[in-house]
Design a protein around this motif. Structure first.
Motif, PDB file in Angstrom:
ATOM      1  N   HIS A 127       0.837  -1.206   0.000  1.00 16.28           N
ATOM      2  CA  HIS A 127       0.000   0.000   0.000  1.00 16.28           C
ATOM      3  C   HIS A 127       0.869   1.251   0.000  1.00 16.28           C
ATOM      4  N   GLU A 128       0.226   2.390  -0.240  1.00 12.64           N
ATOM      5  CA  GLU A 128       0.922   3.678  -0.232  1.00 12.64           C
ATOM      6  C   GLU A 128       1.491   3.934   1.164  1.00 12.64           C
ATOM      7  N   VAL A 129       2.610   4.625   1.235  1.00 12.33           N
ATOM      8  CA  VAL A 129       3.206   4.979   2.534  1.00 12.33           C
ATOM      9  C   VAL A 129       2.241   5.897   3.286  1.00 12.33           C
ATOM     10  N   TYR A 290      -2.909  -2.709  -2.986  1.00 12.05           N
ATOM     11  CA  TYR A 290      -4.056  -1.830  -2.763  1.00 12.05           C
ATOM     12  C   TYR A 290      -3.832  -0.440  -3.369  1.00 12.05           C
ATOM     13  N   ASP A 291      -4.949   0.160  -3.798  1.00 13.66           N
ATOM     14  CA  ASP A 291      -4.955   1.570  -4.234  1.00 13.66           C
ATOM     15  C   ASP A 291      -3.908   1.849  -5.316  1.00 13.66           C
ATOM     16  N   MET A 292      -3.664   0.871  -6.185  1.00 10.57           N
ATOM     17  CA  MET A 292      -2.709   1.141  -7.266  1.00 10.57           C
ATOM     18  C   MET A 292      -3.235   2.272  -8.136  1.00 10.57           C
ATOM     19  N   VAL A 293      -4.536   2.273  -8.410  1.00 10.91           N
ATOM     20  CA  VAL A 293      -5.108   3.475  -9.009  1.00 10.91           C
ATOM     21  C   VAL A 293      -5.982   4.140  -7.957  1.00 10.91           C
ATOM     22  N   GLY A 294      -6.038   5.453  -8.047  1.00 10.30           N
ATOM     23  CA  GLY A 294      -6.836   6.213  -7.096  1.00 10.30           C
ATOM     24  C   GLY A 294      -6.141   6.418  -5.762  1.00 10.30           C
ATOM     25  N   ASN A 295      -6.854   7.044  -4.877  1.00 12.82           N
ATOM     26  CA  ASN A 295      -6.361   7.519  -3.580  1.00 12.82           C
ATOM     27  C   ASN A 295      -5.296   8.589  -3.838  1.00 12.82           C
ATOM     28  N   VAL A 296      -4.013   8.242  -3.962  1.00 13.34           N
ATOM     29  CA  VAL A 296      -3.047   9.281  -4.344  1.00 13.34           C
ATOM     30  C   VAL A 296      -2.191   8.812  -5.517  1.00 13.34           C
ATOM     31  N   TRP A 297      -1.752   9.762  -6.300  1.00  7.74           N
ATOM     32  CA  TRP A 297      -0.726   9.511  -7.305  1.00  7.74           C
ATOM     33  C   TRP A 297       0.513   8.958  -6.609  1.00  7.74           C
ATOM     34  N   GLU A 298       1.309   8.207  -7.345  1.00  2.19           N
ATOM     35  CA  GLU A 298       2.505   7.624  -6.751  1.00  2.19           C
ATOM     36  C   GLU A 298       3.728   7.908  -7.607  1.00  2.19           C
ATOM     37  N   TRP A 299       4.768   8.412  -6.969  1.00  2.25           N
ATOM     38  CA  TRP A 299       6.021   8.672  -7.671  1.00  2.25           C
ATOM     39  C   TRP A 299       6.636   7.363  -8.155  1.00  2.25           C
ATOM     40  N   GLY A 329      -1.068   6.331 -11.599  1.00  2.00           N
ATOM     41  CA  GLY A 329      -2.219   5.823 -10.855  1.00  2.00           C
ATOM     42  C   GLY A 329      -3.374   6.766 -10.619  1.00  2.00           C
ATOM     43  N   GLY A 330      -3.178   8.064 -10.831  1.00  2.00           N
ATOM     44  CA  GLY A 330      -4.285   8.984 -10.566  1.00  2.00           C
ATOM     45  C   GLY A 330      -4.586   9.105  -9.084  1.00  2.00           C
ATOM     46  N   SER A 331      -5.616   9.862  -8.773  1.00  2.00           N
ATOM     47  CA  SER A 331      -5.883  10.143  -7.358  1.00  2.00           C
ATOM     48  C   SER A 331      -7.374  10.286  -7.091  1.00  2.00           C
TER      49      SER A 331
HETATM   50 CA   LIG Z   1      -2.511   5.166  -5.587  1.00  2.00          CA
END
Ligand SMILES: [Ca+2]
Ligand SMILES: [Ca+2]
Length: 369
Positions: A127-129, A290-299, A329-331
């Motif tokens: 998941h995202e940090v 999880y949340d590979m697309v959406g939630n937050v963009w990822e560097w 991934g978008g946000s």
């Molecule tokens: Ca994401």
């Protein structure tokens, strides 16, 4: 006092290209030094060019700011065990996969052509940090983010309090829903009167590419390459739009934290979240990510280019140099009408020192520590 300028020119973002979750990236700010408004010699109607002045803190003040940010109510001591802090990683076996698409949603982003890419096995965080993880990292390392040093970061205006909104001197003209907010940073995602206290399991925001690098290195990890990120996003599916398939809402269910309603003025939050969501709130893909697309963009680690060939590639790492880094991934701000970038092949970019209220990261690794 430093001045910053933003320009938007159709497909070309000359500087801080507001676009994002609109069209491009919320801002792309040259790091420091001699900035000039490159739009000045272009007709305004071509450029859509606006000159915004961002009043950054003086470097001396930055230093003081560095002291000031050691403040927060740290719940955790420096004795925290790094292994307990870090995200679980998932081992992906790599191999050949199809990267990019021949049916690009946004052709100017360089989503195509589709090409065969080989990847060696690698690990990626599930998941995202999160804010909790980033807080523990800063407690231990005393890392000061670039947004904290600069003294501001970009925030989606719809999230600002009346007080902060009334204090704004300007927004990004080509994307007025983005405002540079003084005092916005990962601890204060919507400016000085906001906090992360009730969002410790949400992704950390206002983290620049350089900040993300430092975190991943500290963790004994690294940022994923764009190819690795996209392989991870696809979850073993071939030539599909989303990590779960081609249908945005299978069985009427939301599979990602995106924007529903009329962008940017009316977010119905039909998926349950008008802003970020806790990580792992939406279904994982077949790789358990999880949340590979959406939630937050990822560097990602790669420099940005829109030029790709169909040639087979082995463990591609992107261009050797560049101005922007790739994000994927978008946000939660992505809506099909404005930012159809919540697809595995979609991509966008920011300068490495950019930060915003919808941009985070996750780490990868060649092996487990
Ligand atoms: Ca994401
Ligand atoms: Ca949402």
């Amino acid at each position: 006092m430093r001045f910053f300028f933003w320009c938007w020119s159709g497909e070309e973002q000359l500087y801080s290209g507001p676009d994002e979750d609109g069209r491009g990236s919320p801002f792309r700010v040259p790091r420091r030094g001699n900035y000039s408004n490159q739009c000045e010699d272009k007709p305004a109607q071509d450029c859509g060019c606006n000159t915004l002045h961002r009043h950054r803190a003086e470097e001396e003040e930055d230093e003081e700011g560095g002291e000031n940010i050691q403040h927060p109510a740290h719940k955790y001591s420096e004795r925290g065990n790094k292994e307990d802090i870090l995200s679980k990683m998932v081992l992906l076996q790599g191999g050949w996969f199809l990267m990019g698409t021949d049916d690009p949603g946004i052709p100017q982003d360089g989503e195509g052509p589709q090409r065969r890419v080989w990847l060696n096995p690698f690990y990626i965080e599930e998941h995202e940090v999160t804010n909790l993880q980033f807080q523990l990292f800063t407690n231990i390392t005393h890392h000061v983010t670039e947004a904290e040093r600069f003294g501001d970061s970009f925030v989606f205006e719809g999230l600002l309090s009346e007080e902060v909104r009334s204090s704004l001197s300007h927004a990004v003209a080509a994307a007025p829903w983005w405002s540079p907010v003084k005092g916005a940073d990962w601890r204060h995602p919507e400016g000085p009167d906001s906090s992360i206290v009730h969002r410790m399991d949400h992704p950390a925001l206002h983290v620049s590419w350089a900040d993300a690098q430092v975190y991943c290195e500290w963790a004994g990890r690294r940022l994923p390459s764009e190819a690795e990120w996209e392989f991870a996003c696809r979850g073993g599916l071939q030539d599909r739009l989303y990590p779960w398939g081609n249908k945005l809402m299978p069985r009427g269910q939301h599979y990602a934290n995106l924007f529903q309603g009329e962008f940017p003025s009316h977010n119905t939050a039909e998926d349950g979240f008008a802003q970020t969501s806790p990580v792992k709130k939406f279904p994982a893909n077949a790789f358990g990510l999880y949340d590979m697309v959406g939630n937050v963009w990822e560097w990602t680690a790669d420099w940005w280019s829109v030029h790709h060939t169909r040639d087979n590639a082995h463990n591609p790492k992107g261009p050797e140099t560049g101005r922007d880094r790739v994000k994927k991934g978008g946000s939660y701000m992505c809506h099909k009408s404005y930012c159809y970038r919540y697809r595995c092949a979609a991509r966008s970019q920011n300068t490495p020192d950019s930060s915003a209220s919808n941009l985070g990261f996750r780490c990868a690794a060649d092996s487990t520590p």
